[in-house]
Write a protein that holds these residues in place. Structure first.
Motif, short mmCIF file in Angstrom:
data_model
loop_
_atom_site.label_atom_id
_atom_site.label_comp_id
_atom_site.label_asym_id
_atom_site.label_seq_id
_atom_site.Cartn_x
_atom_site.Cartn_y
_atom_site.Cartn_z
N PHE A 11 0.53 -0.97 0.11
CA PHE A 11 -0.24 -0.43 -0.68
C PHE A 11 0.91 1.33 -0.03
O PHE A 11 2.17 1.50 0.32
CB PHE A 11 -0.53 0.09 1.28
CG PHE A 11 -2.39 -1.19 0.98
CD1 PHE A 11 -3.41 -0.82 0.36
CD2 PHE A 11 -1.37 -2.51 1.15
CE1 PHE A 11 -3.99 -1.67 0.32
CE2 PHE A 11 -2.70 -3.00 1.59
CZ PHE A 11 -4.03 -2.66 0.89
N VAL A 12 0.43 1.61 -0.85
CA VAL A 12 1.26 3.55 -1.47
C VAL A 12 0.51 4.58 -0.48
O VAL A 12 -1.04 4.39 -1.08
CB VAL A 12 2.03 3.28 -2.31
CG1 VAL A 12 2.97 2.50 -2.66
CG2 VAL A 12 1.39 3.12 -3.37
N VAL A 13 1.05 5.53 -0.10
CA VAL A 13 0.68 7.03 0.09
C VAL A 13 0.85 7.89 -1.30
O VAL A 13 2.09 8.24 -1.56
CB VAL A 13 0.79 7.37 1.31
CG1 VAL A 13 0.50 8.78 1.65
CG2 VAL A 13 0.10 6.35 2.38
N SER A 14 -0.33 8.33 -1.60
CA SER A 14 -0.26 9.25 -2.78
C SER A 14 0.03 10.56 -2.64
O SER A 14 0.38 11.26 -1.26
CB SER A 14 -1.57 9.20 -3.93
OG SER A 14 -2.17 10.38 -3.46
N HIS A 74 -3.64 9.69 -0.59
CA HIS A 74 -4.71 9.29 -0.63
C HIS A 74 -3.98 7.69 -0.79
O HIS A 74 -2.76 7.91 -0.72
CB HIS A 74 -5.56 8.89 -1.70
CG HIS A 74 -6.71 10.14 -1.62
ND1 HIS A 74 -7.79 9.86 -0.74
CD2 HIS A 74 -6.62 10.88 -2.43
CE1 HIS A 74 -8.28 10.40 -1.54
NE2 HIS A 74 -7.62 12.00 -2.37
N THR A 75 -4.42 6.45 0.20
CA THR A 75 -3.74 5.71 0.40
C THR A 75 -4.35 4.96 -0.35
O THR A 75 -5.16 4.52 -0.62
CB THR A 75 -3.60 5.07 1.61
OG1 THR A 75 -3.14 6.15 2.79
CG2 THR A 75 -3.46 3.74 2.12
N SER A 76 -3.25 4.05 -1.79
CA SER A 76 -4.30 2.71 -1.98
C SER A 76 -3.56 1.97 -2.56
O SER A 76 -2.30 1.54 -2.08
CB SER A 76 -4.56 3.54 -3.23
OG SER A 76 -3.33 3.80 -3.82
N ARG A 77 -3.67 0.70 -2.58
CA ARG A 77 -2.99 -0.52 -3.24
C ARG A 77 -2.31 0.07 -4.77
O ARG A 77 -2.66 -0.05 -5.54
CB ARG A 77 -3.78 -1.35 -3.67
CG ARG A 77 -2.94 -2.68 -3.67
CD ARG A 77 -4.19 -4.07 -4.40
NE ARG A 77 -5.27 -3.93 -3.54
CZ ARG A 77 -5.90 -5.25 -2.36
NH1 ARG A 77 -4.31 -6.14 -2.67
NH2 ARG A 77 -6.08 -5.51 -1.36
N ILE A 116 3.89 9.09 -5.90
CA ILE A 116 3.93 8.12 -4.39
C ILE A 116 5.33 9.21 -3.29
O ILE A 116 5.76 10.04 -4.02
CB ILE A 116 3.71 7.70 -3.82
CG1 ILE A 116 5.39 6.87 -4.08
CG2 ILE A 116 3.14 5.94 -4.90
CD1 ILE A 116 5.56 5.28 -3.33
N GLU A 118 6.94 8.52 -0.06
CA GLU A 118 7.72 7.07 0.85
C GLU A 118 9.02 7.56 1.78
O GLU A 118 9.72 8.67 1.45
CB GLU A 118 8.21 6.06 0.22
CG GLU A 118 8.39 5.50 0.94
CD GLU A 118 8.15 3.81 -0.42
OE1 GLU A 118 7.05 2.80 -0.44
OE2 GLU A 118 8.60 3.75 -1.29
N GLY A 159 -10.12 5.56 7.08
CA GLY A 159 -9.62 4.52 5.40
C GLY A 159 -10.11 4.22 4.90
O GLY A 159 -10.72 5.37 4.14
#
Lengths: 266, 266
Positions: free
Chosen positions: B54-57, B61-64, B117, B119, B223
């Protein structure tokens, strides 16, 4: 109308298959594609630590023991194959639509929950088997899709008369669909050039079989080819014009088979 | 017409859901069921030694991250969920039919292959992402199925404008379908009773939201609930009468939601 069944064995090239199907579809052919799930299910079962179990029935047939967990693995494996085929066709501009035999009762039949097998020379009974036969085809649903301009891509999971999902043989599913719709031609594509007199020697390809003589060839068919010859017989009995066992490892595999390359049974 | 989206979180009971849907369908309601795939994909990814990422854009937004291998795992996971739901309904005598958004271009949109993203506090670019938005709904196909008497069960894999399979959010897929078909009601069922003012305290359920105030509630949503509130907003904008966020862990979850239990947004 052409019903094409494609297996998932080594060397089979879905790209070349789909390009050929797209070309034929654009040329005006009505096509239904049916796929298998056996090879992918074996791989996935292995990866999930729940390897496939094959058993020999008291009548001498080898088949997969599909307990509930295997059925769910089968759903996953066929979900992937079906999705990839539909995607492949969509990328070529063909409006494909995936359906399981379970969906809309496209294929329904009798579940055979109990399997009588021979193991270590002894008869045994296995319960919780999720397989069965195909006794009915919902031609209304396929016709609805074909009339809508879609190319149906069918996965071999049927619907039991009690609404249960059952693992069915893809070749026989294709034969049932071809019979029910009165297709001219059923193509059973695999990773050999057709029925071989001495498997796996490809130079011993049998190019032509008269439908009346088909039974004699059951002896020659090895392994999974037996189901194909059985499916061919069922399709011809059901009114299909001709069945061709042909090679899916080559360019234009459908056009080549339609041109008579493979084992033509008519 | 009712569009029901059900998640796959802990405690959700598909048996009770399907019994309720079967009852309502027999009562004459037109129903479309949409499901998710996230939880099953996480489990399967883990089992296959390729855990979900899962990453945070950059927009928060968090998405797979759905690389090609994850997309194929997603196809398998949704293939299983879809198959089990269709089977469940078939066992109850309802002629359900499973379709992905990919099938027949039921749901099509723009692929977003590149993901920006954050990170470790740094901006990064991830390529090979197989996700996208839903920009078009093939209402002709759903109408064809509904008119045929089928209950469509929709999996959240859409078709990019280039024919690629893309992972899309199930809630927003349901919202798009409900909007396109002019559904009266969209139900987003999950494993909480609705939108909670202080998650996870279920006694803080928000029972009613005026559509004009929805934006203010985006802050409260935690979430995955954020996507549901977003989907609700899209559906209302698209002309859907009301959206209800409700609990799928109980008996008669659909009837209860229709009776107003949950968070009613209208």
């Amino acid at each position: 109308m052409i019903v094409v069944k494609v297996g998932g064995g080594a060397g089979i090239n879905y790209d070349m298959l789909c390009e050929d199907l797209a070309m034929l579809k654009r040329g005006g052919h009505e096509i239904i594609l049916v796929h298998g799930g056996s090879d992918e299910t074996n791989r996935l079962s292995e990866q999930l630590g729940y390897p496939a179990r094959f058993v020999v029935s008291t009548s001498g047939h080898t088949s997969r023991y599909t307990d509930r967990q295997t059925l769910e693995i089968f759903m996953m494996a066929t979900g992937k194959i079906n999705g990839l085929l539909v995607e492949n066709l969509q990328r070529l501009g063909i409006n494909a639509i995936g359906v399981r035999g379970l969906d809309g009762q496209l294929l329904s039949g009798k579940r055979k929950a109990v399997l009588r097998i021979i193991e270590d020379g002894k008869q045994k009974v296995l319960r919780d088997d999720w397989t069965g036969t195909i006794d009915q085809v919902n031609t209304g649903l396929i016709t609805l899709l074909l009339k809508g301009g879609y190319l149906p891509v069918v996965a071999p999971i049927a619907c039991s008369f009690d609404g249960e999902a059952i693992n069915v043989d893809g070749d026989r599913a294709a034969a049932a669909i071809a019979s029910a719709l009165g297709a001219n031609t059923l193509l059973l594509l695999t990773n050999v050039p057709g029925l071989l007199r001495r498997f796996p020697d490809e130079s011993t390809l049998i190019t032509h079989i008269e439908r009346g003589n088909l039974d004699a060839y059951m002896e020659i068919a090895q392994g999974r080819m037996k189901k194909k010859v059985m499916g061919a017989g069922e399709a011809l009995e059901g009114g299909v014009g001709r069945v061709i066992l042909a090679d899916a490892r080559r360019e234009s595999p459908v056009s080549a088979a339609l041109a008579g390359q493979g084992t033509v049974i008519e």
